[in-house]
Design a protein around this motif. Structure first.
Motif, PDB file in Angstrom:
ATOM      1  N   GLU A  87       0.832  -1.211   0.000  1.00 20.81           N
ATOM      2  CA  GLU A  87       0.000   0.000   0.000  1.00 20.81           C
ATOM      3  C   GLU A  87       0.861   1.253   0.000  1.00 20.81           C
ATOM      4  OE1 GLU A  87      -3.299   0.246  -0.192  1.00 20.81           O
ATOM      5  OE2 GLU A  87      -3.534  -1.934  -0.329  1.00 20.81           O
ATOM      6  N   GLN A  88       2.045   1.166   0.601  1.00 25.01           N
ATOM      7  CA  GLN A  88       2.971   2.298   0.631  1.00 25.01           C
ATOM      8  C   GLN A  88       3.768   2.418  -0.672  1.00 25.01           C
ATOM      9  OE1 GLN A  88       3.365   4.503   3.398  1.00 25.01           O
ATOM     10  NE2 GLN A  88       1.496   3.462   4.059  1.00 25.01           N
ATOM     11  N   LEU A  89       4.162   1.282  -1.224  1.00 20.38           N
ATOM     12  CA  LEU A  89       5.067   1.259  -2.379  1.00 20.38           C
ATOM     13  C   LEU A  89       4.344   1.370  -3.715  1.00 20.38           C
ATOM     14  CD1 LEU A  89       7.322  -1.617  -1.050  1.00 20.38           C
ATOM     15  CD2 LEU A  89       8.100   0.727  -1.434  1.00 20.38           C
ATOM     16  N   GLY A  90       3.107   0.892  -3.771  1.00 18.93           N
ATOM     17  CA  GLY A  90       2.353   0.963  -5.014  1.00 18.93           C
ATOM     18  C   GLY A  90       2.564  -0.202  -5.955  1.00 18.93           C
ATOM     19  N   VAL A  91       3.347  -1.199  -5.558  1.00 21.23           N
ATOM     20  CA  VAL A  91       3.528  -2.409  -6.364  1.00 21.23           C
ATOM     21  C   VAL A  91       3.317  -3.628  -5.470  1.00 21.23           C
ATOM     22  CG1 VAL A  91       5.113  -1.352  -8.023  1.00 21.23           C
ATOM     23  CG2 VAL A  91       6.029  -2.448  -5.976  1.00 21.23           C
ATOM     24  N   PRO A  92       2.838  -4.741  -6.035  1.00 21.66           N
ATOM     25  CA  PRO A  92       2.631  -5.944  -5.237  1.00 21.66           C
ATOM     26  C   PRO A  92       3.936  -6.686  -4.995  1.00 21.66           C
ATOM     27  CG  PRO A  92       2.017  -6.368  -7.495  1.00 21.66           C
ATOM     28  CD  PRO A  92       2.384  -4.901  -7.422  1.00 21.66           C
ATOM     29  N   PHE A  93       3.886  -7.612  -4.060  1.00 22.20           N
ATOM     30  CA  PHE A  93       4.996  -8.522  -3.784  1.00 22.20           C
ATOM     31  C   PHE A  93       4.652  -9.899  -4.354  1.00 22.20           C
ATOM     32  CE2 PHE A  93       7.808  -6.469  -0.594  1.00 22.20           C
ATOM     33  CZ  PHE A  93       7.087  -5.301  -0.382  1.00 22.20           C
ATOM     34  N   GLU A  94       5.684 -10.618  -4.744  1.00 24.03           N
ATOM     35  CA  GLU A  94       5.541 -11.988  -5.226  1.00 24.03           C
ATOM     36  C   GLU A  94       6.472 -12.862  -4.396  1.00 24.03           C
ATOM     37  OE1 GLU A  94       5.536 -13.444  -9.651  1.00 24.03           O
ATOM     38  OE2 GLU A  94       7.611 -13.350  -8.950  1.00 24.03           O
ATOM     39  N   ILE A  95       5.915 -13.814  -3.658  1.00 25.99           N
ATOM     40  CA  ILE A  95       6.731 -14.727  -2.861  1.00 25.99           C
ATOM     41  C   ILE A  95       7.051 -15.957  -3.698  1.00 25.99           C
ATOM     42  CG2 ILE A  95       6.861 -16.171  -0.801  1.00 25.99           C
ATOM     43  CD1 ILE A  95       4.947 -14.287   0.578  1.00 25.99           C
ATOM     44  N   VAL A  96       8.338 -16.240  -3.859  1.00 27.02           N
ATOM     45  CA  VAL A  96       8.784 -17.430  -4.579  1.00 27.02           C
ATOM     46  C   VAL A  96       9.483 -18.331  -3.573  1.00 27.02           C
ATOM     47  CG1 VAL A  96      10.223 -18.322  -6.434  1.00 27.02           C
ATOM     48  CG2 VAL A  96       9.072 -16.116  -6.714  1.00 27.02           C
ATOM     49  N   THR A  97       8.964 -19.553  -3.413  1.00 30.07           N
ATOM     50  CA  THR A  97       9.529 -20.434  -2.406  1.00 30.07           C
ATOM     51  C   THR A  97      10.893 -20.944  -2.834  1.00 30.07           C
ATOM     52  OG1 THR A  97       8.389 -22.373  -3.302  1.00 30.07           O
ATOM     53  CG2 THR A  97       7.272 -21.139  -1.557  1.00 30.07           C
ATOM     54  N   SER A  98      11.770 -21.051  -1.849  1.00 35.62           N
ATOM     55  CA  SER A  98      13.131 -21.536  -2.054  1.00 35.62           C
ATOM     56  C   SER A  98      13.540 -22.267  -0.790  1.00 35.62           C
ATOM     57  CB  SER A  98      14.081 -20.366  -2.339  1.00 35.62           C
ATOM     58  OG  SER A  98      15.401 -20.805  -2.529  1.00 35.62           O
ATOM     59  N   SER A  99      14.585 -23.067  -0.871  1.00 35.60           N
ATOM     60  CA  SER A  99      15.033 -23.838   0.287  1.00 35.60           C
ATOM     61  C   SER A  99      16.468 -23.484   0.639  1.00 35.60           C
ATOM     62  CB  SER A  99      14.935 -25.344   0.000  1.00 35.60           C
ATOM     63  OG  SER A  99      13.599 -25.744  -0.158  1.00 35.60           O
ATOM     64  N   GLY A 100      16.678 -23.162   1.906  1.00 33.03           N
ATOM     65  CA  GLY A 100      18.026 -22.911   2.391  1.00 33.03           C
ATOM     66  C   GLY A 100      18.415 -21.447   2.351  1.00 33.03           C
ATOM     67  N   LEU A 101      18.963 -20.968   3.469  1.00 31.48           N
ATOM     68  CA  LEU A 101      19.352 -19.568   3.569  1.00 31.48           C
ATOM     69  C   LEU A 101      20.395 -19.197   2.529  1.00 31.48           C
ATOM     70  CD1 LEU A 101      19.225 -16.854   5.056  1.00 31.48           C
ATOM     71  CD2 LEU A 101      20.939 -17.742   6.659  1.00 31.48           C
ATOM     72  N   ASP A 102      21.386 -20.052   2.335  1.00 32.74           N
ATOM     73  CA  ASP A 102      22.442 -19.748   1.361  1.00 32.74           C
ATOM     74  C   ASP A 102      21.871 -19.565  -0.039  1.00 32.74           C
ATOM     75  OD1 ASP A 102      24.333 -19.843   3.338  1.00 32.74           O
ATOM     76  OD2 ASP A 102      24.997 -21.884   2.898  1.00 32.74           O
ATOM     77  N   ALA A 103      20.913 -20.414  -0.412  1.00 32.71           N
ATOM     78  CA  ALA A 103      20.305 -20.324  -1.740  1.00 32.71           C
ATOM     79  C   ALA A 103      19.552 -19.012  -1.912  1.00 32.71           C
ATOM     80  CB  ALA A 103      19.370 -21.505  -1.973  1.00 32.71           C
ATOM     81  N   MET A 104      18.887 -18.561  -0.855  1.00 33.86           N
ATOM     82  CA  MET A 104      18.119 -17.324  -0.952  1.00 33.86           C
ATOM     83  C   MET A 104      19.033 -16.103  -1.001  1.00 33.86           C
ATOM     84  SD  MET A 104      14.695 -18.168   1.290  1.00 33.86           S
ATOM     85  CE  MET A 104      15.432 -19.244   2.506  1.00 33.86           C
ATOM     86  N   LEU A 105      20.089 -16.117  -0.206  1.00 36.88           N
ATOM     87  CA  LEU A 105      21.028 -14.992  -0.237  1.00 36.88           C
ATOM     88  C   LEU A 105      21.756 -14.933  -1.571  1.00 36.88           C
ATOM     89  CD1 LEU A 105      22.530 -15.140   3.389  1.00 36.88           C
ATOM     90  CD2 LEU A 105      20.706 -13.662   2.531  1.00 36.88           C
ATOM     91  N   SER A 106      22.242 -16.077  -2.063  1.00 41.32           N
ATOM     92  CA  SER A 106      22.938 -16.086  -3.357  1.00 41.32           C
ATOM     93  C   SER A 106      21.982 -15.744  -4.486  1.00 41.32           C
ATOM     94  CB  SER A 106      23.604 -17.441  -3.603  1.00 41.32           C
ATOM     95  OG  SER A 106      22.639 -18.480  -3.666  1.00 41.32           O
ATOM     96  N   GLY A 107      20.694 -16.147  -4.341  1.00 44.57           N
ATOM     97  CA  GLY A 107      19.696 -15.804  -5.341  1.00 44.57           C
ATOM     98  C   GLY A 107      19.466 -14.312  -5.447  1.00 44.57           C
ATOM     99  N   MET A 108      19.561 -13.603  -4.328  1.00 46.51           N
ATOM    100  CA  MET A 108      19.455 -12.139  -4.373  1.00 46.51           C
ATOM    101  C   MET A 108      20.657 -11.536  -5.085  1.00 46.51           C
ATOM    102  SD  MET A 108      17.747 -10.658  -0.900  1.00 46.51           S
ATOM    103  CE  MET A 108      18.765 -11.562   0.256  1.00 46.51           C
ATOM    104  N   LEU A 109      21.841 -12.057  -4.791  1.00 41.02           N
ATOM    105  CA  LEU A 109      23.055 -11.514  -5.410  1.00 41.02           C
ATOM    106  C   LEU A 109      23.067 -11.744  -6.922  1.00 41.02           C
ATOM    107  CD1 LEU A 109      25.761 -12.515  -2.761  1.00 41.02           C
ATOM    108  CD2 LEU A 109      24.753 -10.260  -3.147  1.00 41.02           C
ATOM    109  N   SER A 110      22.425 -12.823  -7.359  1.00 46.02           N
ATOM    110  CA  SER A 110      22.393 -13.121  -8.795  1.00 46.02           C
ATOM    111  C   SER A 110      21.255 -12.409  -9.513  1.00 46.02           C
ATOM    112  CB  SER A 110      22.255 -14.632  -9.009  1.00 46.02           C
ATOM    113  OG  SER A 110      20.973 -15.089  -8.591  1.00 46.02           O
TER     114      SER A 110
END
Length: 299
Positions: A87-110
């Motif tokens: 409501e503040q940003l004006g765009v929706p969020f999309e949650i994509v499931t992933s497994s493991g903290l390392d995978a999620m952090l590296s996924g952001m970097l990529s």
């Protein structure tokens, strides 16, 4: 409040949930993206996010933050907070499931994900790669079966016990501090069993692969409420090296999204939505007074 349940669909490859609202009278291009350009913080968004029209968030199964229901719907604190932020940003969020903290952090970097909302604590090392918007705190807790309370209900029982936890999580680092306390008591060190997500740690507890499941205090409260009489838990104290961990939403530093996200969080603090959501989930004990950006490296 609807109490969350343990996910039964952790094997799902990808689950998506769109959150947020659209403008009542958007332009043609805004209709396609779902953007609401009159939202308070929309102008602060990076152009890449405006063009994409969505913020992609990595997420694993971690009640009460995120629970994948049998039909695939994702419920929890995370979707509720993201809906308010949208409501503040004006765009929706999309949650994509992933497994493991390392995978999620590296996924952001990529560039695969724009954000990850934890629960994950901020550290100087993580703030070197990511911007961190702190919006709650927690203490590490150790779940055990109520039927074993006589055996496992004492804090000293954790010393020498098998503790399941998510690899790379707050629990793993906090158990290292607990190990130091055990040594000071002339007791054996606990054994950490690293697993990829919270649901795996709870399954390990139920199948006697572990004596305890280490998790956040919020998750312990939620699980105990969801299955009354089945679980008890021990909260790690300051004496045992716990302290209070600052939990944050992480964003890649090169994305330029942090200023807008911080402003959006400030908006839901100011309008009362943050307090409302935390109260509904019975998490007022872990609220913070205001959101903070990169507390470990700036200030």
């Amino acid at each position: 409040m609807k109490l969350s349940k343990l996910a039964l669909a952790t094997g799902a490859a990808v689950s998506v949930l769109l959150l947020g609202s659209c403008s009542s009278a958007p332009a043609d291009d805004e209709k396609e993206s779902g953007a609401a350009t009159e939202a308070p913080v929309y102008d602060q968004l990076p152009q890449e996010i405006k063009d994409k029209g969505v913020i992609t968030v990595a997420g694993d199964t971690h009640p009460p933050y995120r629970t994948i229901e049998e039909g695939g719907e994702i419920t929890g604190i995370d979707p509720d907070i993201q809906s308010a932020l949208s409501e503040q940003l004006g765009v929706p969020f999309e949650i994509v499931t992933s497994s493991g903290l390392d995978a999620m952090l590296s996924g952001m970097l990529s560039g695969r994900y724009d954000a990850f909302n934890g629960p994950v604590r901020t550290t100087p090392e993580r703030e070197a790669d990511f911007d961190a918007v702190v919006w709650m705190t927690t203490r590490t807790s150790y779940l055990h079966l109520s039927e074993r309370a006589d055996e496992l209900g004492d804090p000293e029982a954790i010393c020498g016990a098998r503790v399941a936890g998510v690899t790379g999580s707050v629990t793993e680092s906090q158990l290292e501090h607990y190990t130091e306390w055990c040594a000071d008591q002339d007791l054996d060190a606990p054994e950490f069993i690293g697993l990829e997500d919270s649901n795996s740690t709870f399954l390990a507890l139920g199948s006697d692969r572990a004596d305890y499941a280490g998790t956040t205090q919020t998750a312990a409260i939620d699980l105990q409420a969801a299955e009354p009489g089945k679980y008890d838990y021990i909260v790690q104290t300051d004496e045992q090296g716990a302290g209070v961990d600052q939990l944050a939403m992480f964003l890649p530093k090169d994305s330029g999204l942090a200023p807008a996200m911080l402003a959006a969080f400030q908006g839901i603090f100011d309008n009362g939505e943050y307090e409302r959501i935390m109260s509904e989930w019975k998490l007022t004990d872990v609220m913070v007074d205001e959101p903070v950006l990169n507390p470990m490296t700036e200030g």
